[in-house]
Design a protein around this motif. Structure first.
Motif, PDB file in Angstrom:
ATOM      1  N   TRP A  62      55.455  -1.231  63.425  1.00 46.88           N
ATOM      2  CA  TRP A  62      56.724  -1.306  63.325  1.00 46.88           C
ATOM      3  C   TRP A  62      56.863  -0.609  64.971  1.00 46.88           C
ATOM      4  CZ3 TRP A  62      58.492   3.844  65.106  1.00 46.88           C
ATOM      5  CH2 TRP A  62      57.547   4.457  64.855  1.00 46.88           C
ATOM      6  N   MET A  63      58.383  -0.825  64.986  1.00 47.30           N
ATOM      7  CA  MET A  63      58.741  -1.403  66.155  1.00 47.30           C
ATOM      8  C   MET A  63      60.645  -0.339  66.229  1.00 47.30           C
ATOM      9  SD  MET A  63      58.487  -2.578  70.382  1.00 47.30           S
ATOM     10  CE  MET A  63      56.837  -1.528  70.366  1.00 47.30           C
ATOM     11  N   ILE A  64      60.860   0.173  66.817  1.00 48.67           N
ATOM     12  CA  ILE A  64      62.577   0.320  66.652  1.00 48.67           C
ATOM     13  C   ILE A  64      62.597   0.800  68.575  1.00 48.67           C
ATOM     14  CG2 ILE A  64      62.019   2.758  66.472  1.00 48.67           C
ATOM     15  CD1 ILE A  64      65.043   3.288  65.005  1.00 48.67           C
ATOM     16  N   ALA A  65      64.219  -0.536  69.040  1.00 46.07           N
ATOM     17  CA  ALA A  65      65.307  -0.319  69.760  1.00 46.07           C
ATOM     18  C   ALA A  65      66.075   0.780  69.750  1.00 46.07           C
ATOM     19  CB  ALA A  65      64.856  -0.998  70.879  1.00 46.07           C
ATOM     20  N   ALA A  71      68.579   9.065  68.671  1.00 44.57           N
ATOM     21  CA  ALA A  71      68.767   8.440  67.539  1.00 44.57           C
ATOM     22  C   ALA A  71      67.371   7.404  67.293  1.00 44.57           C
ATOM     23  CB  ALA A  71      68.990   7.503  68.261  1.00 44.57           C
ATOM     24  N   VAL A  72      66.177   7.233  68.126  1.00 42.87           N
ATOM     25  CA  VAL A  72      64.577   6.842  68.163  1.00 42.87           C
ATOM     26  C   VAL A  72      63.860   7.768  67.400  1.00 42.87           C
ATOM     27  CG1 VAL A  72      62.887   5.576  69.735  1.00 42.87           C
ATOM     28  CG2 VAL A  72      65.630   5.343  70.540  1.00 42.87           C
ATOM     29  N   GLU A  73      64.060   8.626  67.724  1.00 42.78           N
ATOM     30  CA  GLU A  73      63.223  10.103  67.246  1.00 42.78           C
ATOM     31  C   GLU A  73      63.310  10.084  65.666  1.00 42.78           C
ATOM     32  OE1 GLU A  73      60.926  11.813  66.927  1.00 42.78           O
ATOM     33  OE2 GLU A  73      60.981  12.934  68.513  1.00 42.78           O
ATOM     34  N   ALA A  74      64.773   9.958  65.254  1.00 41.37           N
ATOM     35  CA  ALA A  74      65.367   9.670  63.657  1.00 41.37           C
ATOM     36  C   ALA A  74      64.850   8.503  63.184  1.00 41.37           C
ATOM     37  CB  ALA A  74      66.151   9.728  64.048  1.00 41.37           C
ATOM     38  N   GLY A  75      64.610   7.490  63.775  1.00 37.94           N
ATOM     39  CA  GLY A  75      64.465   6.111  63.265  1.00 37.94           C
ATOM     40  C   GLY A  75      63.563   6.369  63.278  1.00 37.94           C
ATOM     41  N   ALA A  76      62.659   6.279  64.440  1.00 39.54           N
ATOM     42  CA  ALA A  76      61.239   6.498  64.447  1.00 39.54           C
ATOM     43  C   ALA A  76      60.332   6.961  63.010  1.00 39.54           C
ATOM     44  CB  ALA A  76      60.244   7.222  65.625  1.00 39.54           C
ATOM     45  N   ARG A  77      60.965   8.652  62.716  1.00 39.47           N
ATOM     46  CA  ARG A  77      60.591   9.174  61.760  1.00 39.47           C
ATOM     47  C   ARG A  77      59.893   8.249  60.255  1.00 39.47           C
ATOM     48  NH1 ARG A  77      62.181  15.370  63.538  1.00 39.47           N
ATOM     49  NH2 ARG A  77      61.005  15.046  65.307  1.00 39.47           N
ATOM     50  N   VAL A  78      61.413   7.416  60.000  1.00 39.02           N
ATOM     51  CA  VAL A  78      61.285   6.927  58.976  1.00 39.02           C
ATOM     52  C   VAL A  78      60.709   5.986  58.453  1.00 39.02           C
ATOM     53  CG1 VAL A  78      62.987   5.538  57.185  1.00 39.02           C
ATOM     54  CG2 VAL A  78      64.107   7.757  58.851  1.00 39.02           C
ATOM     55  N   LEU A  79      60.351   5.396  59.469  1.00 41.60           N
ATOM     56  CA  LEU A  79      59.653   3.781  59.903  1.00 41.60           C
ATOM     57  C   LEU A  79      57.823   4.683  59.784  1.00 41.60           C
ATOM     58  CD1 LEU A  79      61.358   1.813  62.961  1.00 41.60           C
ATOM     59  CD2 LEU A  79      61.057   1.407  60.769  1.00 41.60           C
ATOM     60  N   ALA A  80      58.031   5.821  60.404  1.00 37.71           N
ATOM     61  CA  ALA A  80      56.531   5.706  60.428  1.00 37.71           C
ATOM     62  C   ALA A  80      55.601   7.037  59.012  1.00 37.71           C
ATOM     63  CB  ALA A  80      56.103   7.455  61.189  1.00 37.71           C
ATOM     64  N   GLN A  81      56.726   6.863  58.958  1.00 36.49           N
ATOM     65  CA  GLN A  81      56.855   7.809  57.103  1.00 36.49           C
ATOM     66  C   GLN A  81      56.694   6.716  55.754  1.00 36.49           C
ATOM     67  OE1 GLN A  81      60.726  10.316  56.850  1.00 36.49           O
ATOM     68  NE2 GLN A  81      58.898  12.260  57.686  1.00 36.49           N
ATOM     69  N   ALA A  85      62.956  -1.071  58.431  1.00 34.04           N
ATOM     70  CA  ALA A  85      64.283  -1.233  58.890  1.00 34.04           C
ATOM     71  C   ALA A  85      65.442  -0.874  58.870  1.00 34.04           C
ATOM     72  CB  ALA A  85      64.000  -2.588  59.331  1.00 34.04           C
ATOM     73  N   ALA A  86      66.032  -1.380  57.159  1.00 29.10           N
ATOM     74  CA  ALA A  86      67.561  -1.043  56.886  1.00 29.10           C
ATOM     75  C   ALA A  86      67.317   1.334  56.941  1.00 29.10           C
ATOM     76  CB  ALA A  86      67.622  -1.086  55.487  1.00 29.10           C
ATOM     77  N   ASP A  87      66.719   1.327  55.624  1.00 29.87           N
ATOM     78  CA  ASP A  87      66.560   3.235  56.216  1.00 29.87           C
ATOM     79  C   ASP A  87      66.737   3.627  57.564  1.00 29.87           C
ATOM     80  OD1 ASP A  87      65.840   2.885  53.605  1.00 29.87           O
ATOM     81  OD2 ASP A  87      63.811   2.877  53.637  1.00 29.87           O
ATOM     82  N   ALA A  88      66.329   3.036  58.358  1.00 30.81           N
ATOM     83  CA  ALA A  88      65.951   3.505  60.076  1.00 30.81           C
ATOM     84  C   ALA A  88      67.189   2.955  60.434  1.00 30.81           C
ATOM     85  CB  ALA A  88      65.070   2.945  60.756  1.00 30.81           C
ATOM     86  N   MET A  89      68.049   2.111  59.878  1.00 28.48           N
ATOM     87  CA  MET A  89      68.602   2.552  60.963  1.00 28.48           C
ATOM     88  C   MET A  89      69.853   2.913  60.406  1.00 28.48           C
ATOM     89  SD  MET A  89      71.914   0.647  60.005  1.00 28.48           S
ATOM     90  CE  MET A  89      72.041  -0.269  57.650  1.00 28.48           C
ATOM     91  N   VAL A  90      70.336   3.327  58.656  1.00 29.12           N
ATOM     92  CA  VAL A  90      70.967   4.548  58.383  1.00 29.12           C
ATOM     93  C   VAL A  90      70.862   5.632  59.870  1.00 29.12           C
ATOM     94  CG1 VAL A  90      70.966   6.186  56.585  1.00 29.12           C
ATOM     95  CG2 VAL A  90      71.016   3.758  56.263  1.00 29.12           C
ATOM     96  N   ALA A  91      69.531   6.495  59.972  1.00 26.37           N
ATOM     97  CA  ALA A  91      69.197   7.220  60.220  1.00 26.37           C
ATOM     98  C   ALA A  91      69.617   7.147  61.678  1.00 26.37           C
ATOM     99  CB  ALA A  91      67.869   8.053  60.269  1.00 26.37           C
TER     100      ALA A  91
END
Length: 595
Positions: A62-65, A71-81, A85-91
C-alpha cells in the motif's frame, strides 16, 4: 519493507555530496512539533530522505502521498491496520484541515476518483460546494451591474458555498470503508488538542495574508495571536476543531449539515459584515454528494480517467493529451522548445473550449463527448501544424445534440487546494483533490475550521455580448473547477494515481507530469519534480529558478510572451506496477510513504 526503505534512504545519504548529504540527513532526523506536541514518528524518515534525493519511495502492499507529514502519518496507520483507501482518506483529510487550513478542510469541497480493486470499475464522487438557493446571477456584481473586484468578493460571507467535504468523507467511507468511522478521527483530535508545530509554509502564508486574516476577530486571534502572525515552530492548538471532529465521529456527517453546526455556519456567513452572504440552513440540509461517471480519454496505451463537469479537469487534460496523440513527444524530449510549443498551444486550445463550454452539467448542457471525440481533436490538432506560437486561439465547435451559444467566461481560479493519492492492499486506488479555493478561503472561521470562498469560481458576469455564460451563478449550482484528480489505467488496471493543487494551472501541472511519465520515461518522482511550463491563455509561465529558464528565450523567439514566476504545484502521485512507487512535490512539504 519498512527496514528496506530505511536502509535505502541511508545509502542515498552516503552517496550524495556534502551539501546534499546534510539536507538528506536533516530529512532523516525525526520531526517533532515541540514540547507538548505530537511527534511525527521515525517511520517517515526514509521517505523524507528519498524525496530530498529526488528518488521515488518504493513499497509493495500500500502507499499514500499527501501534502503534510502529519496527514501521511495518519493515513499510513489506517492502511497498515488493514483499512482501505477510503478509510485512510478520511483520516488524512481530518488532519489536513488542521495542519494546512489554508488549502482544504471541512468548510470546503472535493472531487474523488475511485478505482475499485474488487470489480475493476471506476467512478467519481462530486463533493463540490453548491450556491445558496437565494443566490442570483448578480451575486458578484455591484449596484450598477458591474463585476466586483476579486478580493472584494472573496473575503466575507458572500463567497461561501455549501461545504461538501464532510458529506464526501462519509459517502466514500459508507461505500468503500472497512474501518470504524469514529476511530478515523482519533489522530486529528489528539493533534488538535495537544498541538502541532506550525510549518514554515503555513507561517509564510499567514504572514502574507495577515491583513485579510485580521478582518475577523476569531480568525485573527487564531492565526495572529496578540496581533502577531504565527511563526514556524510555534505550537498551535485548536480545541474547537477537536470538538467539531468529535461531533462528526459520534454523530456522523449529517450532524454537520443540521442542528447547531448548520446554524453556526449560516449565522457566520450572514453576519460577516459588509460582505455578508445568503447561505441558509436549508442549503446545508439538502446538500448531497453526487456520484458521476468518470470522464475518460485515451492516451498512448492508457485510459486517462478523471472528474467531469462541474470540473473542467478531466476534459481539459484529456483534450491536451488527445491533441498531442499524433506527436512523437518521446523523440522530441523534455528539453525541446518544439515539444513545449506543441504542449503550450494544445493547452491554449483546451482552455478556449473550457472557457465557453465547461460548467455544471446539471444546469447547462455540456458537450463532453464532443470535446473529447477523436475526429474533433484531430481537426483541432491541425492548428498545431505551424512552426510558431498560434497568433490567437478560439473555441471550437464540438458535435452536440443541443444548440450551443454560450458566451466566454473569464472567471479567476487562484491556486491553493491539496491533493491526496492512495493505493491500498485490496487494489483500490483513490485520487482526491480537496479545496477551500483561495488561500484561507473566505477568511471566516466556524468550529475551528475555515469556510470556503468557492462561489468566486463562478463567472462574475452572467452574459458576454448578450450571450449567457454557462458558468454563471445559479441557485443550487456547483461552480466550475480545474481540479483534476486522475487515475491512468492500462488493460483495466490502475498504473498512475495523480493530481495537484494550483488553481487553473492544475490542468497544466497534471498534463505535464503525465507526459513526463508516459512519453519521457521519467519515474514518478522525476516527473513530478520536472520544472513547470504552463500556457493557458497565450502567455507562457516558466518556473523561475529552474532549468526551464533555458527555454525562455527559444519560446519567446517562437512568439510567446514569457513570464518567469514561482509555480507552486503540489503534485502527489503513485505508480502501480510490479510494486508501488510514490512521489511528492518538492515545492511543498508533503511525502509519499508505503509498506
Amino acid at each position: 519493507m519498512r527496514l528496506k526503505i530505511l536502509v535505502t534512504g541511508m545509502l542515498l545519504i552516503w552517496a550524495l555530496g556534502p551539501g546534499q548529504a546534510q539536507q538528506a540527513a536533516d530529512a532523516v532526523a525525526p520531526e517533532t512539533s515541540g514540547a507538548g506536541g505530537i511527534e511525527t514518528s521515525q517511520r517517515l524518515a526514509p521517505a523524507r530522505a528519498l524525496k530530498e534525493a529526488g528518488q521515488p519511495v518504493a513499497a509493495q502492499d500500500w502507499m499514500i502521498a499527501a501534502a503534510n507529514p502529519h496527514a501521511v502519518e495518519a493515513g499510513a496507520r489506517v492502511l497498515a491496520q488493514g483499512g482501505t483507501a477510503a478509510d485512510a482518506m478520511v483520516a488524512v483529510q481530518a488532519v489536513l484541515g488542521l495542519v494546512e487550513p489554508q488549502s482544504s478542510g471541512l468548510g470546503g469541497g472535493a472531487f474523488l476518483v475511485w478505482h475499485d480493486g474488487a470489480t475493476g470499475g471506476i467512478t467519481t464522487l462530486d463533493g463540490r460546494e453548491t450556491a445558496p438557493l437565494a443566490a442570483t446571477p448578480r451575486l458578484f456584481q455591484d449596484a450598477e451591474g458591474q463585476p466586483l473586484k476579486f478580493f472584494d468578493a472573496v473575503v466575507g460571507g458572500r463567497s461561501v458555498g455549501t461545504p461538501g467535504t464532510p458529506a464526501l468523507m462519509a459517502e466514500a467511507h459508507a461505500r468503500w470503508g472497512r474501518a470504524d468511522w469514529a476511530g478515523l478521527f482519533d489522530e486529528a483530535i489528539t493533534l488538535a488538542e495537544d498541538g502541532f508545530a506550525v510549518s514554515p509554509r503555513l507561517a509564510a502564508l499567514i504572514a502574507g495574508d495577515a491583513a485579510r486574516l485580521s478582518r475577523f476577530a476569531d480568525t485573527r486571534d487564531y492565526f495572529l495571536p496578540d496581533g502577531v502572525p504565527l511563526a514556524a515552530g510555534d505550537i498551535l492548538r485548536n480545541p474547537e476543531y477537536a470538538g467539531t471532529l468529535r461531533l462528526l465521529a459520534t454523530r456522523g456527517a449529517r450532524a454537520f449539515y443540521t442542528g447547531e453546526m448548520a446554524q453556526d455556519i449560516t449565522e457566520r456567513v450572514q453576519r460577516s459584515g459588509r460582505n455578508s452572504g445568503v447561505l441558509a440552513p436549508l442549503d446545508l440540509a439538502i446538500y448531497r454528494v453526487k456520484e458521476r461517471a468518470a470522464t475518460c480519454a485515451p492516451y498512448r496505451a492508457y485510459e486517462v480517467c478523471g472528474m467531469g463537469p462541474p470540473s473542467s479537469g478531466a476534459v481539459a487534460v484529456g483534450q491536451i493529451l488527445g491533441l498531442l496523440e499524433g506527436v512523437d513527444l518521446a523523440a522530441l524530449g523534455a528539453d525541446s522548445p518544439e515539444a513545449w510549443r506543441l504542449i503550450g498551444d494544445a493547452s491554449r486550445l483546451a482552455f478556449a473550449d473550457r472557457g465557453r463550454y465547461l460548467a455544471d452539467s446539471d444546469f447547462v448542457p455540456v458537450p463532453v463527448k464532443g470535446l473529447l471525440a477523436g475526429d474533433y481533436l484531430a481537426e483541432r490538432a491541425r492548428l498545431l501544424g505551424g512552426d510558431d506560437a498560434l497568433p490567437e486561439v478560439s473555441p471550437g465547435s464540438p458535435e452536440f445534440d443541443h444548440a450551443l451559444n454560450w458566451g466566454d467566461d473569464s472567471a479567476i481560479e487562484l491556486p491553493s487546494t491539496s491533493h491526496i493519492s492512495i493505493y491500498d492492499r485490496f487494489g483500490n486506488a483513490l485520487s482526491m483533490t480537496t479545496t477551500i479555493e483561495n488561500g484561507f478561503g473566505s477568511r471566516l472561521m466556524v468550529g475551528g475550521f475555515l469556510l470556503n470562498n468557492e462561489l468566486t469560481d463562478f463567472s462574475f458576469a452572467s452574459h458576454d455580448n448578450g450571450r449567457p455564460i454557462a458558468n454563471r451563478v445559479e441557485p443550487g449550482k456547483r461552480p466550475r473547477s480545474s481540479m483534476a484528480p486522475t487515475i491512468l489505467r492500462r488493460d483495466g488496471k490502475p498504473v498512475l494515481i495523480i493530481g495537484s493543487p494550483g488553481g487553473s494551472r492544475i490542468i497544466g501541472y497534471v498534463a505535464k507530469t503525465i507526459i513526463a511519465w508516459a512519453d519521457w520515461g521519467m519515474d514518478v518522482q522525476a516527473a513530478i519534480s520536472l520544472p513547470h511550463l504552463v500556457n493557458r491563455f497565450g502567455a507562457y509561465d516558466i518556473e523561475a529558478g529552474t532549468s526551464a529558464e533555458a527555454l525562455a528565450e527559444p519560446l519567446a523567439a517562437l512568439g510567446y510572451e514569457v513570464n518567469l514566476r514561482d509555480l507552486t504545484s503540489g503534485l502527489h502521485a503513485i505508480e502501480v506496477g510490479e510494486g508501488l512507487r510514490g512521489g511528492a512535490d518538492p515545492r511543498r512539504e508533503g511525502l509519499a510513504y508505503g509498506e
